[in-house]
Design an enzyme around this catalytic site. Sequence first.
Site, PDB file in Angstrom:
ATOM      1  N   ASP A 121       0.815  -1.225   0.000  1.00 32.72           N
ATOM      2  CA  ASP A 121       0.000   0.000   0.000  1.00 32.72           C
ATOM      3  C   ASP A 121       0.841   1.265   0.000  1.00 32.72           C
ATOM      4  O   ASP A 121       0.512   2.235  -0.692  1.00 32.72           O
ATOM      5  CB  ASP A 121      -0.924   0.008   1.217  1.00 32.72           C
ATOM      6  CG  ASP A 121      -1.974  -1.097   1.159  1.00 32.72           C
ATOM      7  OD1 ASP A 121      -2.293  -1.550   0.041  1.00 32.72           O
ATOM      8  OD2 ASP A 121      -2.469  -1.498   2.229  1.00 32.72           O
ATOM      9  N   GLU A 128       1.420  -1.414   5.407  1.00 33.40           N
ATOM     10  CA  GLU A 128       0.071  -1.841   5.064  1.00 33.40           C
ATOM     11  C   GLU A 128      -0.901  -0.808   5.624  1.00 33.40           C
ATOM     12  O   GLU A 128      -0.714  -0.291   6.734  1.00 33.40           O
ATOM     13  CB  GLU A 128      -0.215  -3.214   5.676  1.00 33.40           C
ATOM     14  CG  GLU A 128      -1.611  -3.747   5.405  1.00 33.40           C
ATOM     15  CD  GLU A 128      -1.859  -4.109   3.947  1.00 33.40           C
ATOM     16  OE1 GLU A 128      -3.024  -4.375   3.602  1.00 33.40           O
ATOM     17  OE2 GLU A 128      -0.904  -4.130   3.148  1.00 33.40           O
ATOM     18  N   LYS A 145      -4.882  -0.032   6.651  1.00 29.78           N
ATOM     19  CA  LYS A 145      -6.169  -0.617   6.965  1.00 29.78           C
ATOM     20  C   LYS A 145      -7.019   0.394   7.733  1.00 29.78           C
ATOM     21  O   LYS A 145      -6.480   1.248   8.437  1.00 29.78           O
ATOM     22  CB  LYS A 145      -6.003  -1.879   7.827  1.00 29.78           C
ATOM     23  CG  LYS A 145      -5.363  -3.053   7.095  1.00 29.78           C
ATOM     24  CD  LYS A 145      -6.251  -3.583   5.987  1.00 29.78           C
ATOM     25  CE  LYS A 145      -5.628  -4.756   5.261  1.00 29.78           C
ATOM     26  NZ  LYS A 145      -6.423  -5.153   4.075  1.00 29.78           N
TER      27      LYS A 145
END
Length: 274
Positions: free
Chosen positions: A73, A104, A106
């Site tokens: 990401d 990452e 989220k």
Amino acid sequence: MSKVELKDLFASMQNQMSAQLSTNRNHIEHTGSKGDALENAWIEWLRKYLPNRYSIDKAIVIDYEGSISHQIDVVIYDNWFTPFIFTQNGFHYIPAEGVYAVFEVKPDISAFSEGKHNIAYAGEKIESVRLLKREAANFINGGRKFDPRPLTKIIGGILTSTKSGERNNNKTLIKHFKEQTKLKSLDIGCIADYGSFYIDYEPKNEIDIVGQDAYLKHYHERKYLDSYFSSPENSFVTFFMQLTRHLQQSIGTIPAINLNKYLESIGEKVDEHI
């Protein structure tokens, strides 16, 4: 002498990013679109505040054998000393030698992705980058030629908007930190409305032997020591400062890339004896 109130500047930095993440979370319904928006928000924020020597993109990392990482990401990478970044259909393929850090993204650090806790999911993404092969080359500094330097660590972490479940309780997060061992181990992260964190490991020393084996050995000997959380109101500022410290005082400049290792794939080479 005039002065500026640093506390107010830090608060402004915090509030700007908090508002952007909150807007994405509350007003974008489609899961895929929400994920893209969150990733873009983190990328743009890092681009705004990190020095221009660091590039930040969503990307796949590639090594000289053609092996690739998972889709990452947020990749912080070098584009000053890394001579080629492959771009295909708008997506970047970054040589492993050029990577400083991977994250990452989220919405919720406590949620699950593909049946895995998001910390474990991030650990697998980080491992896919650290597994890639890198080989350093000789380099010039101040007009002098130096032998290849040891491989640098690749910083790994997770960036989220919130933490669901019991507040002010880090036990579950710490449990998952401890479970991400070796190449899956996380270094830092940010939970926007909860706090940033960093993790200490033993051994604390830098990698001082040249080559992939020494690099892998460092991570395989890594043992969790402790973790530290900031207050929610300082989550972005403390994360940014910790990231900057890693980049400037732990990594510095990436090793020079061995171009001939990449050219071997097409049966070519460059002159190494200039």
